[in-house]
Design an enzyme around this catalytic site. Sequence first.
Site, PDB file in Angstrom:
ATOM      1  N   HIS A 132      45.375  72.895  21.281  1.00 16.28           N
ATOM      2  CA  HIS A 132      45.994  71.820  20.797  1.00 16.28           C
ATOM      3  C   HIS A 132      45.581  70.566  21.449  1.00 16.28           C
ATOM      4  O   HIS A 132      45.265  70.313  22.381  1.00 16.28           O
ATOM      5  CB  HIS A 132      47.688  72.004  21.154  1.00 16.28           C
ATOM      6  CG  HIS A 132      48.226  71.173  20.207  1.00 16.28           C
ATOM      7  ND1 HIS A 132      48.457  69.792  20.638  1.00 16.28           N
ATOM      8  CD2 HIS A 132      49.100  71.604  19.143  1.00 16.28           C
ATOM      9  CE1 HIS A 132      49.316  69.228  19.600  1.00 16.28           C
ATOM     10  NE2 HIS A 132      49.400  70.106  18.465  1.00 16.28           N
ATOM     11  N   PRO A 133      45.339  69.588  20.171  1.00 18.65           N
ATOM     12  CA  PRO A 133      44.541  68.379  20.642  1.00 18.65           C
ATOM     13  C   PRO A 133      45.655  67.206  21.199  1.00 18.65           C
ATOM     14  O   PRO A 133      44.984  66.123  21.614  1.00 18.65           O
ATOM     15  CB  PRO A 133      44.216  67.820  19.126  1.00 18.65           C
ATOM     16  CG  PRO A 133      45.215  68.406  18.206  1.00 18.65           C
ATOM     17  CD  PRO A 133      45.562  69.778  18.820  1.00 18.65           C
ATOM     18  N   CYS A 134      46.892  67.608  21.566  1.00 17.60           N
ATOM     19  CA  CYS A 134      47.595  66.600  22.236  1.00 17.60           C
ATOM     20  C   CYS A 134      47.327  66.336  23.572  1.00 17.60           C
ATOM     21  O   CYS A 134      47.695  65.075  23.946  1.00 17.60           O
ATOM     22  CB  CYS A 134      49.153  66.992  21.973  1.00 17.60           C
ATOM     23  SG  CYS A 134      49.508  68.441  22.989  1.00 17.60           S
ATOM     24  N   ARG A 135      46.592  66.901  24.296  1.00 17.26           N
ATOM     25  CA  ARG A 135      46.113  66.708  25.567  1.00 17.26           C
ATOM     26  C   ARG A 135      44.569  66.259  25.686  1.00 17.26           C
ATOM     27  O   ARG A 135      44.117  65.960  26.869  1.00 17.26           O
ATOM     28  CB  ARG A 135      46.244  67.765  26.639  1.00 17.26           C
ATOM     29  CG  ARG A 135      47.847  67.838  26.675  1.00 17.26           C
ATOM     30  CD  ARG A 135      48.181  68.725  28.172  1.00 17.26           C
ATOM     31  NE  ARG A 135      47.596  68.230  29.361  1.00 17.26           N
ATOM     32  CZ  ARG A 135      47.124  69.041  30.397  1.00 17.26           C
ATOM     33  NH1 ARG A 135      47.150  70.325  30.258  1.00 17.26           N
ATOM     34  NH2 ARG A 135      46.687  68.422  31.416  1.00 17.26           N
ATOM     35  N   THR A 136      43.799  66.346  24.442  1.00 19.91           N
ATOM     36  CA  THR A 136      42.529  65.996  24.591  1.00 19.91           C
ATOM     37  C   THR A 136      42.118  64.851  25.131  1.00 19.91           C
ATOM     38  O   THR A 136      41.137  64.440  25.765  1.00 19.91           O
ATOM     39  CB  THR A 136      41.591  66.404  23.299  1.00 19.91           C
ATOM     40  OG1 THR A 136      42.178  67.696  22.997  1.00 19.91           O
ATOM     41  CG2 THR A 136      40.472  66.061  23.023  1.00 19.91           C
TER      42      THR A 136
END
Lengths: 175, 311
Positions: A132-136
């Site tokens: 999931h990109p939310c923490r990238t």
Amino acid sequence: MITLDDMSLSIEDFNRCIEDIVNTSDNLIDGWRFEQNEELENGKYIIKKEQKVLSQDQEDDINHVLTFEYHIAFNISYGVPVLCFNVWKQDGTMLTVEEFWKLNERFKESNMYDTITQMDHPVLRRPFFTLHPCRTHEIMEPFLEESKNPVVSWLTVVGPFVHLDLNEEYVKMCS
Amino acid sequence: MYYSPTYVSCHAVCLRLLHLTDFIVNNKTTTKTFKLRHFFQLKKSSNEMANDREILREIWEGKLPVCFRLDKDEVADFREPDPFYLMVPRLSYFPLVIDKVRKHFLKFVANEKAEQEMWLEYNGQPLKWQYPIGVLSDLLLGPDDLLPWNITVHFSKFPESEVYRFDSKEMVESYFMACLKEADVLKHRGQIASSMQKKDHNQLWLGLQNEKFDQFWAVNRKLMEASGDQDYFKYIPFRCYIDDGYRQKLVKPISDDNHKKTLQDLLEELFPGNKNIKVKTHGMIPPMETPLQWLSEHLSYPDNFLHLCVV
């Protein structure tokens, strides 16, 4: 200005980073290659296919021969690269999220549904397992100034979670 | 904001009449278009377009009649199963509403298939049920298609490369929440969704799943407000469906010189040089001059995205 934050990776930066990855891969014969949908501004991405033999856990003596297909593409909303992948079994069917989870000791502590979910591929718009990109952005931020290839630096952090190992030649590109 | 009582009552009567015709008198898919188009015509006279709960509810209550039939090749019983009729909410997702359909057909398929995941097909195409039901109908039903929507049910050969495997409701929830968070990243840099508590997320999900407007909107309202001292979202969350996929782009609701952008502006940014593109959403073609901020606040799906289908 296409990025969400001043401190984030632009599509141009991303394209340059993946171009460098493919060049290094060509020298190593490591298998990364370009794909592009010219109609989209974030249409460039890279792919690598790899066979792996994994076992479920220490007690499991059955080896599973799996084909991984990794994609690195750019998510416009988050302004970050995404690592997505699909996994095929030898009979040609795709692994489900649960099946992948069983093969993945490293995620035991985290919530499966929050960490790896099926999401639409940013270019192909088909279901792929996606970190999931939310923490990238959080992971990438320190690399944006320091690393010459923030995409590689980020991959060295997240790759191991999905069995993607990087040759050290790639890591050399960062400094 | 306020509007005149005459306007409200006239509008309410109109909606009620059209609501009836939607499914009883005229079973063509275009009726909703007239209803909402009428709404837009009324709206033109009103300067302030925000805070309109009536249209939110009207959109929320949109339903489609569907007739499910089991694929003939999958019938393993000597009897043909009866078709199964269902009114499904446009804003929901097929995996949330088809438990009864599965149960109905299960006894007619071969035993070994009963464990497999059911999937749906229309006109030879698998239904990508990760898209809301209303989006699928806007994409697949033409102006001449009659309702009910005839959908074929399958139990074998799941189209796994195109359709999400939603083995459980939790997986649909996880997909839905991922979309909603992405929308909030576009609108508020993700600050509203991430500052919400788990119970708020649950309330959104349960509100959608149980079709409870008040429950859903009590929380969704916070996501649909421009945050802080801003009057506008940062970017408009939208997906524009074309060529078997969809496009996304960072589009702001206002121009650099502070003018409200319209649907026309969005489409021009997305398809430069192509002036004749029209899009459909919720079964209707919204007027090109509709302001984007208003469109986003009122015609977004529960995942907080506008889903626009190029026609």
